[in-house]
Design an enzyme around this catalytic site. Structure first.
Site, PDB file in Angstrom:
ATOM      1  N   LYS A   1       8.103  -7.108   9.521  1.00  0.00           N
ATOM      2  CA  LYS A   1       7.355  -6.122   8.675  1.00  0.00           C
ATOM      3  C   LYS A   1       8.467  -5.366   8.005  1.00  0.00           C
ATOM      4  O   LYS A   1       8.238  -4.862   6.696  1.00  0.00           O
ATOM      5  CB  LYS A   1       6.440  -5.340   9.516  1.00  0.00           C
ATOM      6  CG  LYS A   1       5.479  -4.579   8.537  1.00  0.00           C
ATOM      7  CD  LYS A   1       4.324  -3.899   9.297  1.00  0.00           C
ATOM      8  CE  LYS A   1       3.273  -3.143   8.265  1.00  0.00           C
ATOM      9  NZ  LYS A   1       3.868  -2.167   7.579  1.00  0.00           N
TER      10      LYS A   1
ATOM     11  N   ARG B   1       1.854   7.287   7.545  1.00  0.00           N
ATOM     12  CA  ARG B   1       2.070   7.173   9.044  1.00  0.00           C
ATOM     13  C   ARG B   1       3.567   7.335   9.259  1.00  0.00           C
ATOM     14  O   ARG B   1       4.443   6.672   8.459  1.00  0.00           O
ATOM     15  CB  ARG B   1       1.396   5.958   9.245  1.00  0.00           C
ATOM     16  CG  ARG B   1      -0.108   6.032   9.337  1.00  0.00           C
ATOM     17  CD  ARG B   1      -0.559   4.794   9.752  1.00  0.00           C
ATOM     18  NE  ARG B   1      -0.410   3.751   8.934  1.00  0.00           N
ATOM     19  CZ  ARG B   1      -0.694   2.378   8.838  1.00  0.00           C
ATOM     20  NH1 ARG B   1      -1.137   1.974  10.232  1.00  0.00           N
ATOM     21  NH2 ARG B   1      -0.458   1.397   8.100  1.00  0.00           N
TER      22      ARG B   1
ATOM     23  N   TRP C   1       7.195   0.112  -8.491  1.00  0.00           N
ATOM     24  CA  TRP C   1       8.359  -0.565  -7.716  1.00  0.00           C
ATOM     25  C   TRP C   1       9.642  -0.785  -8.612  1.00  0.00           C
ATOM     26  O   TRP C   1      10.679  -0.509  -8.108  1.00  0.00           O
ATOM     27  CB  TRP C   1       8.195  -1.980  -7.217  1.00  0.00           C
ATOM     28  CG  TRP C   1       9.014  -2.633  -6.343  1.00  0.00           C
ATOM     29  CD1 TRP C   1       9.209  -2.592  -4.928  1.00  0.00           C
ATOM     30  CD2 TRP C   1       9.932  -3.567  -6.732  1.00  0.00           C
ATOM     31  NE1 TRP C   1      10.198  -3.210  -4.525  1.00  0.00           N
ATOM     32  CE2 TRP C   1      10.929  -3.857  -5.668  1.00  0.00           C
ATOM     33  CE3 TRP C   1      10.244  -4.317  -7.833  1.00  0.00           C
ATOM     34  CZ2 TRP C   1      11.901  -4.810  -5.643  1.00  0.00           C
ATOM     35  CZ3 TRP C   1      11.356  -5.192  -7.899  1.00  0.00           C
ATOM     36  CH2 TRP C   1      12.161  -5.493  -6.905  1.00  0.00           C
TER      37      TRP C   1
ATOM     38  N   PHE D   1      -3.860  -1.945   7.449  1.00  0.00           N
ATOM     39  CA  PHE D   1      -4.232  -3.285   7.451  1.00  0.00           C
ATOM     40  C   PHE D   1      -5.174  -3.295   6.065  1.00  0.00           C
ATOM     41  O   PHE D   1      -5.056  -2.664   5.049  1.00  0.00           O
ATOM     42  CB  PHE D   1      -5.355  -3.543   8.475  1.00  0.00           C
ATOM     43  CG  PHE D   1      -4.637  -4.224   9.528  1.00  0.00           C
ATOM     44  CD1 PHE D   1      -4.750  -5.551  10.214  1.00  0.00           C
ATOM     45  CD2 PHE D   1      -3.546  -3.550  10.285  1.00  0.00           C
ATOM     46  CE1 PHE D   1      -3.991  -6.243  10.878  1.00  0.00           C
ATOM     47  CE2 PHE D   1      -2.834  -4.184  11.271  1.00  0.00           C
ATOM     48  CZ  PHE D   1      -3.258  -5.386  11.804  1.00  0.00           C
TER      49      PHE D   1
ATOM     50  N   THR E   1       4.075   1.559  -0.977  1.00  0.00           N
ATOM     51  CA  THR E   1       4.660   1.648  -2.322  1.00  0.00           C
ATOM     52  C   THR E   1       3.541   2.332  -3.401  1.00  0.00           C
ATOM     53  O   THR E   1       4.060   3.165  -4.166  1.00  0.00           O
ATOM     54  CB  THR E   1       5.193   0.296  -2.717  1.00  0.00           C
ATOM     55  OG1 THR E   1       5.768  -0.197  -1.704  1.00  0.00           O
ATOM     56  CG2 THR E   1       6.313   0.446  -3.867  1.00  0.00           C
TER      57      THR E   1
ATOM     58  N   LYS F   1       0.856  -1.140   0.001  1.00  0.00           N
ATOM     59  CA  LYS F   1      -0.208  -0.065  -0.124  1.00  0.00           C
ATOM     60  C   LYS F   1       0.903   1.330  -0.073  1.00  0.00           C
ATOM     61  O   LYS F   1       0.559   2.181  -0.646  1.00  0.00           O
ATOM     62  CB  LYS F   1      -0.829  -0.025   1.070  1.00  0.00           C
ATOM     63  CG  LYS F   1      -2.250  -0.873   1.176  1.00  0.00           C
ATOM     64  CD  LYS F   1      -3.097  -0.686   2.243  1.00  0.00           C
ATOM     65  CE  LYS F   1      -2.338  -0.598   3.623  1.00  0.00           C
ATOM     66  NZ  LYS F   1      -2.020  -2.144   4.083  1.00  0.00           N
TER      67      LYS F   1
ATOM     68  N   ALA G   1      -3.764  -0.029  13.003  1.00  0.00           N
ATOM     69  CA  ALA G   1      -5.419  -0.298  12.868  1.00  0.00           C
ATOM     70  C   ALA G   1      -6.203  -1.324  13.528  1.00  0.00           C
ATOM     71  O   ALA G   1      -7.214  -1.446  13.884  1.00  0.00           O
ATOM     72  CB  ALA G   1      -5.547  -0.533  11.394  1.00  0.00           C
TER      73      ALA G   1
ATOM     74  N   PHE H   1       4.137  -8.177  -9.764  1.00  0.00           N
ATOM     75  CA  PHE H   1       5.763  -8.887  -9.514  1.00  0.00           C
ATOM     76  C   PHE H   1       6.154  -9.462 -10.571  1.00  0.00           C
ATOM     77  O   PHE H   1       5.331  -9.973 -11.364  1.00  0.00           O
ATOM     78  CB  PHE H   1       5.438 -10.023  -8.322  1.00  0.00           C
ATOM     79  CG  PHE H   1       5.181  -9.258  -7.059  1.00  0.00           C
ATOM     80  CD1 PHE H   1       5.044  -7.683  -6.608  1.00  0.00           C
ATOM     81  CD2 PHE H   1       4.847 -10.065  -5.742  1.00  0.00           C
ATOM     82  CE1 PHE H   1       4.662  -7.294  -5.422  1.00  0.00           C
ATOM     83  CE2 PHE H   1       4.373  -9.619  -4.528  1.00  0.00           C
ATOM     84  CZ  PHE H   1       4.464  -7.937  -4.600  1.00  0.00           C
TER      85      PHE H   1
END
Length: 779
Positions: free
Chosen positions: A380, A369, A747, A630, A347, A345, A599, A718
């Site tokens: 993460k 955030r 990306w 989330f 990215t 999200k 979240a 991807f």
């Protein structure tokens, strides 16, 4: 005529800006009351407020500079002028005046613009204006400047030359003075003429103008039978021109407060293949200095607080300045139900704004955030995005930033300490001792603080004199009677420190046996973080902090931070954290980083304040892109139901992020574990798994549609995804009600890889929006 024009211009400005109170400060370091009186009279006639700062004769340059610096920072003073003895007009003094407040136009910044001919960016010094007003057409005439030194002389020379005069300059003791005076058509005295320079040296019929600082009279007759020459002194005319400059300064100031079109210089990207690591990409790009970025997007110098080279806090005063500016479009990036490896999200958010601004020339802001150190050092990882769509510098974004999370930690733990300290003192002291501690006698007088008076009112005690409380009222006032078993407020630390998850506090001898079990949470789980993200002002934050419930008393009634009397201290600790932090993407487009509630325990969205400021800065046709934590079934719904209610902002579009890999998992694919190799189901084409998993995507699209907001699906591609799998997801998304579904390669390609997504978002934002809440707050 000059004062009349200035008066009319100022009256017009005041009609358009009723709250305008233009104030000119004049620093004076001599005892010439004539000049002071003239300034006051002209200012009054024009409608200006003037403040005289009268320093004693003999004041040093350092003392004058100190006074200038004080007035520079006074928001109630819009103009600054100097009336000093000749010897004090040094570059050190003149350049201490902020260029935007420099009414006399003698700072190097102003003079530089004047000499370069940038007349729209500068003010012509009042004395120079007065000289030009007194002269007729001077094209082709010879003008001699005598004793006109420094900034004033340079300004005179520049303006006279621009009007076509041949300008010569010399000092009073120059050997060629007599010869130069004999040939000059116009003579301008920069300082008083010495008695030993006879007027007969001056060419008969020449115009003489005196700019000497101590001349206020209009004429001095140097007339002799053979050389009737009259000297015109600029005196009062220069003061009138100063007031005119002040009015022009106000026009410029008002203009500077208006919304400004962005003049953004984007950074070039040269994506490599294979794509290097995130940290290598971040370090390979040289970010712009943050003050340069701030200026490009229309921020004023006094609206930013710089932290190093690449970060700056933005002050909330901007909201007041741009209150009449229409908001831009508001875009939320959400995701399908997340899987252990994440869907990207952040990215997508960054790739989208890079595409909008660096490739489509549309103003856009990403609002993200601030990541917690816990997930950053855990599985993460950071939250700066990834590949060629990330915030830079990556390590500064992910670690510490501008200390907001540390401020939350300090505030949270202060409150935790206050709870235990209060329990200890109430258990070990009499009512009288507690009262003497809480309301001490100072200089023979005892008085309640504002926060104590508020507590008394909540208790129904309407007294303001501490000496009038009864014993029962004193007991009510001093005892919170907290039940330790009901304490919900925990200490926090911004690290995954598993050995602090359950602790025992109070084991020191000084705590007198008051031992209890407690725990540490992660700092971003503090309620203070959730408050920071939802607050709309410092006052609003203080009120929210005061209402936090930390425990119950022994009667079952809630005890709040306000009852403990610490809300003022909490607000002070948070006073800088309330300001969003400005950073940039790899392509030099602006980003706000602010707040980071989870979240699963809070609302999982960045701050309302960052979004509101960004919406003003992008302009009516711009875009603010923010993300929800989330999946759409948690973060997005909390964005709508909590954040949008708190802010009053209406979303324009939802971008729903999906990946083929995640959809295969939702379709029944094998479990994915971070760090372990992917199973063949995820590296080989499997259309059935993708089709089965799209039920999750379909459900999230339906949830978004319930709120009445158009949804664009962003398929984060991807290298293991087959074209058929990508096409299948986009087809199912559109059939399920998405406005559009777009494969994205940001990306690996940066903003260029998200241009189609940006175009789809722009089109969707122009659709009819029927946003609605799904439930009412009324019971």
């Amino acid at each position: 005529r000059v004062t009349e024009n200035a008066k009319n211009s100022l009256a017009s400005l005041k009609r358009e800006n009723p709250r305008l109170e233009p104030t000119l400060a004049i620093i004076q370091a001599h005892n010439d009351h004539l000049i002071q009186e003239a300034n006051k009279n002209f200012a009054k006639e024009v409608g200006l407020r003037v403040i005289h700062i009268c320093l004693p004769e003999g004041s040093t340059k350092d003392e004058i500079v100190s006074e200038i610096l004080r007035l520079n920072e006074d928001p109630n003073v819009q103009g600054l002028a100097l009336d000093l003895p000749e010897s004090l007009y040094s570059s050190k003094v003149l350049n201490a005046v902020k260029p935007e407040k420099d009414v006399d136009g003698l700072s190097s910044v102003n003079l530089g613009c004047l000499v370069h001919g940038d007349v729209n960016d500068c003010l012509v010094p009042p004395t120079v204006c007065a000289v030009m007003e007194l002269l007729e057409d001077i094209g082709g005439k010879t003008v001699l400047l005598v004793g006109a030194r420094g900034a004033q002389g340079a300004a005179l020379q520049s303006v006279l030359q621009r009007e076509g005069a041949a300008v010569l300059s010399c000092h009073w003791r120059a050997p060629q003075l007599q010869s130069e005076l004999r040939h000059a058509d116009v003579v301008v005295f920069g300082s008083m003429k010495p008695d030993d320079v006879p007027v007969s040296w001056i060419k008969p019929g020449a115009t003489i103008i005196s700019c000497a600082h101590d001349l206020l009279s209009e004429k001095h007759n140097y007339g002799q039978q053979n050389n009737p020459a009259a000297e015109k002194a600029v005196g009062s005319l220069a003061i009138a021109m100063r007031m005119q400059n002040m009015v022009k300064n106000m026009e410029r100031w008002i203009q500077s407060q208006q919304y400004r079109k962005w003049d953004l210089h984007c950074l070039k990207l040269q994506p490599l293949s294979p794509v290097p690591s995130d940290i290598e990409i971040s370090r390979a790009q040289s970010p712009k200095a943050v003050d340069v970025l701030a200026k490009e997007i229309g921020l004023l110098t006094d609206e930013i607080e710089i932290y190093g080279q690449t970060k700056a806090k933005v002050r909330l005063s901007l909201l007041e300045r741009l209150k009449d500016q229409p908001d831009g479009k508001y875009v939320l990036v959400a995701g399908i139900t997340p899987t252990p490896l994440g869907e990207g999200k952040s990215t997508v958010t960054i790739g989208l704004v890079q595409a909008l601004t660096a490739h489509l020339d549309i103003n856009s802001f990403a609002c993200l955030r601030q990541p917690s150190q816990g997930p950053t050092f855990g599985v993460k990882g950071g939250a700066a995005g990834g590949g060629y769509a990330q915030v830079i510098p990556m390590e500064e974004f992910n670690l510490h930033l501008t200390g907001d999370i540390h401020a939350i930690t300090a505030a949270n733990n202060l409150l935790a300490a206050a709870i235990d300290a209060r329990i200890l003192h109430e258990n070990t002291q009499s009512d009288k001792s507690l009262y003497n501690r809480l309301v001490p006698v100072v200089n023979g007088v005892r008085g309640f603080s504002a926060i104590q008076l508020a507590r008394l009112r909540r208790l129904g005690i309407n007294k303001t004199d501490p000496e009038t409380l009864t014993e029962e009222e004193i007991s009510q006032f001093v005892r919170l009677d907290i039940d330790p078993s009901t304490i919900t407020w925990q200490r926090v630390v911004d690290t995954n420190d598993r050995f602090l998850r359950k602790i025992t506090v109070g084991q020191a001898n000084t705590e007198k046996g008051f031992v209890r079990q407690a725990q540490f949470d992660i700092a971003v789980a503090s309620e203070i973080m959730a408050i920071l993200a939802l607050t709309t002002s410092l006052q609003d934050m203080k009120e929210r902090l005061g209402k936090m419930v930390v425990a119950n008393d022994k009667k079952g009634e809630p005890v709040t931070a306000e009852d403990l009397g610490v809300t003022g201290a909490l607000a002070v600790l948070m006073k800088d954290a309330i300001k969003p932090t400005l950073m940039q993407t790899l392509e030099g487009t602006p980003v706000f980083v602010h707040a980071g509630p989870f979240a699963n325990i809070a609302h999982g969205n960045s701050s309302v304040l960052a979004d509101k400021i960004a919406l003003k800065l992008v302009g009516e046709k711009g875009f603010v892109v923010t993300e929800a934590g989330f999946g759409a079934d948690i973060g997005m719904e909390k964005f709508f139901n909590i954040k949008c209610r708190a802010s009053g902002l209406v979303p324009s579009v939802v971008v729903l992020v999906a990946t083929v890999r995640a959809l295969k998992m939702h379709g029944g694919g094998p479990n994915v574990t971070a760090g372990a190799p992917l199973k063949k189901e995820y590296t080989e084409e499997n259309l059935q798994l993708v089709a089965d998993g799209c039920c999750n995507l379909k459900k999230q699209i339906q949830i978004t549609q319930l709120f009445g907001v158009p949804v664009v699906v962003a398929l984060n591609v991807f290298k293991t995804d087959s074209p058929a799998e990508v096409d299948l997801v986009c087809k199912i998304a559109k059939e399920s009600g998405a406005f559009d579904a777009v494969p994205c390669n940001h990306w690996s390609a940066g903003g260029r890889g998200a241009v189609k997504l940006a175009q789809a978002v722009e089109k969707a934002a122009n659709q009819k929006n029927s946003f609605k809440y799904l439930y009412s707050l009324e019971v």
